[in-house]
Design a protein around this motif. Sequence first.
Motif, PDB file in Angstrom:
ATOM      1  N   ALA A   6      -2.139  -9.331  -5.011  1.00 21.34           N
ATOM      2  CA  ALA A   6      -2.777  -8.193  -5.661  1.00 21.34           C
ATOM      3  C   ALA A   6      -3.541  -8.632  -6.915  1.00 21.34           C
ATOM      4  N   SER A   7      -2.929  -9.547  -7.698  1.00 20.14           N
ATOM      5  CA  SER A   7      -3.555  -9.940  -8.954  1.00 20.14           C
ATOM      6  C   SER A   7      -4.792 -10.790  -8.739  1.00 20.14           C
ATOM      7  N   TRP A  54       2.641   7.409  -3.348  1.00 16.96           N
ATOM      8  CA  TRP A  54       1.872   6.335  -2.726  1.00 16.96           C
ATOM      9  C   TRP A  54       2.725   5.739  -1.617  1.00 16.96           C
ATOM     10  N   PRO A  74       0.422   0.029   1.122  1.00 13.30           N
ATOM     11  CA  PRO A  74      -0.942  -0.512   1.178  1.00 13.30           C
ATOM     12  C   PRO A  74      -1.843   0.100   2.240  1.00 13.30           C
ATOM     13  N   ASN A 109      -5.899  -1.774  -2.990  1.00 10.35           N
ATOM     14  CA  ASN A 109      -5.789  -1.975  -4.424  1.00 10.35           C
ATOM     15  C   ASN A 109      -6.640  -0.966  -5.196  1.00 10.35           C
ATOM     16  N   ARG A 125      -7.044 -10.358  -6.411  1.00  7.49           N
ATOM     17  CA  ARG A 125      -8.164  -9.623  -5.825  1.00  7.49           C
ATOM     18  C   ARG A 125      -9.215  -9.276  -6.867  1.00  7.49           C
ATOM     19  N   GLY A 154      -6.700  -4.984   2.248  1.00 12.01           N
ATOM     20  CA  GLY A 154      -5.981  -5.297   1.020  1.00 12.01           C
ATOM     21  C   GLY A 154      -6.763  -4.917  -0.222  1.00 12.01           C
ATOM     22  N   ASP A 155      -8.058  -5.213  -0.233  1.00 11.43           N
ATOM     23  CA  ASP A 155      -8.866  -4.868  -1.398  1.00 11.43           C
ATOM     24  C   ASP A 155      -9.024  -3.357  -1.538  1.00 11.43           C
ATOM     25  N   LYS A 177     -11.614  -6.936  -8.718  1.00  9.68           N
ATOM     26  CA  LYS A 177     -11.456  -5.520  -9.026  1.00  9.68           C
ATOM     27  C   LYS A 177     -12.755  -4.739  -8.835  1.00  9.68           C
ATOM     28  N   GLN A 224      -5.148   2.669  -4.786  1.00  6.34           N
ATOM     29  CA  GLN A 224      -3.960   2.870  -5.615  1.00  6.34           C
ATOM     30  C   GLN A 224      -4.320   3.048  -7.084  1.00  6.34           C
ATOM     31  N   SER A 225      -5.370   2.346  -7.526  1.00  4.10           N
ATOM     32  CA  SER A 225      -5.785   2.459  -8.929  1.00  4.10           C
ATOM     33  C   SER A 225      -6.768   3.598  -9.168  1.00  4.10           C
TER      34      SER A 225
END
Length: 493
Positions: free
Chosen positions: A23-24, A98, A101, A44, A26, A40-41, A28, A47-48
């Motif tokens: 996750a870190s 949530w 993923p 992320n 990826r 996956g991207d 942003k 979720q944000s």
Amino acid sequence: MTETTPTRRDFVAGSLAAGALLASDRAKAQPADLTELTIGDAANLIQSAAISPTELVTAYLDRIERLDPRINSYITVTAELALEQARALEAELAGGRWRGPLHGIPIALKDNMDTADIATTAASELFADRVPDEDAEVYRRLKDAGAILLGKLNLHEFAYGGTSTITHFGPVHNPWSLDHIPGGSSGGSAAAVAARLCPGALGTDTLASIRQPAAFCGVVGLKATHGLASIRGIVPISETLDHVGPLCRSVEDAALMLQAIAGYDPRDPVSIRAELPSYASALNTQTGTLRIGLPRDPYYLRLDPEIERAMATALEVLGGLSAGFRDVTLPATPDFGVILAEAYAYHDEYLDVPANHARYDPATIERIIAAGGFSAAEYIDARRELALARNAVAAVFTDVDLLVTPTTPTLPSRIEAAEGATTPTGAESTVRNTAPFNVYGIPTINVPCGFSSSGLPIGLQISGPRLGEPEVLALAHAYEQATAWHEQRPPLD
């Protein structure tokens, strides 16, 4: 040199940190075209709250409308349902829930997977008006994980061939070269993922039908251990050999989808009980101690020269990622009496109605009827031989951890050549390297490893022992990250 074999516990224990690293690492930034995002991207960003499920679904629906008439990967597009599901999942996010993923991620299903109140046709005129009352178990699990249904994907009729040209809804076109086949039977699934008409799809695999089209279309395709993911609610060919699994644009995405669909289903007669690790967490595991077996005969023989060259280059990369290679010999696999007998048993009730015969493609019904001559004794013998082959392959993995082969010995053919055949012969020449792993029932993945001089994708196949998905995914991910083949895009835009 002393060699050590990593245990599955090594891959699972302490793996939460690996997931955090994914996750870190990826990026942003939001791309101009949301369909460029991997699962996956996109997860992320959802979720944000950087993007919404509705925005992502709309981007895919727009692209389907614009490009799919050239590819014909969809049989049914569920646009209204997808937007309805997206809005509901946005409301959950706003309320603090949530699901994981896949929350808000649009996916598509091969159209042999039952969807309640939505046609499931198996690409056949016979089932053109068939609307199930209940979802396939894998779709139910994907919905529970927060996935959104974009639609149902075209395939080779009844999943009974490897071209995806024999279908009531017209042939599927390979996004890399529209006059070539995408492979089959999950041709629509592979083509849709390659063309960015969905970020991930499910396909089925009885002899090749996830991995071969994945190779032909330049995407990742995973067939897990037989029975790890439920096949209940999927129009069958052979429950003894049928598998269901993801097709995606990255190994990470395949791991995320597998996590959602894996698990015991007591209503599926071939489902198995197994401890489920975090498949995504296995991706960053070090692969340097993994011993790779190369079954030279027949897997590396009689290859298209361009596939042979691509595999030689891929093995150089894999050699640097592992503990090296050793030649191995795999157990002999029986003829396909089991698949033929079980396929005929499913279709028997439809064949009893003479009017139904014209509702199959002639090539499909020819193959099914030809399979009707197996006796009960022959079927029992075939099942016994298959079980012995599954027992025997386990011994191979005492000396190696994984196997690597080309996925297919040949490149995809032109659609006109496949359509001109009197029988669906496109599968037979291309399943040599994939079909044994359905017999063995062990996990196998296709990863892109190159292109022909004419721009057609080439794939390599990584296989592991029963329930060896973490090791398979780890090496596949390491190879993917060491190369750039997965970053290539078909020339559609």
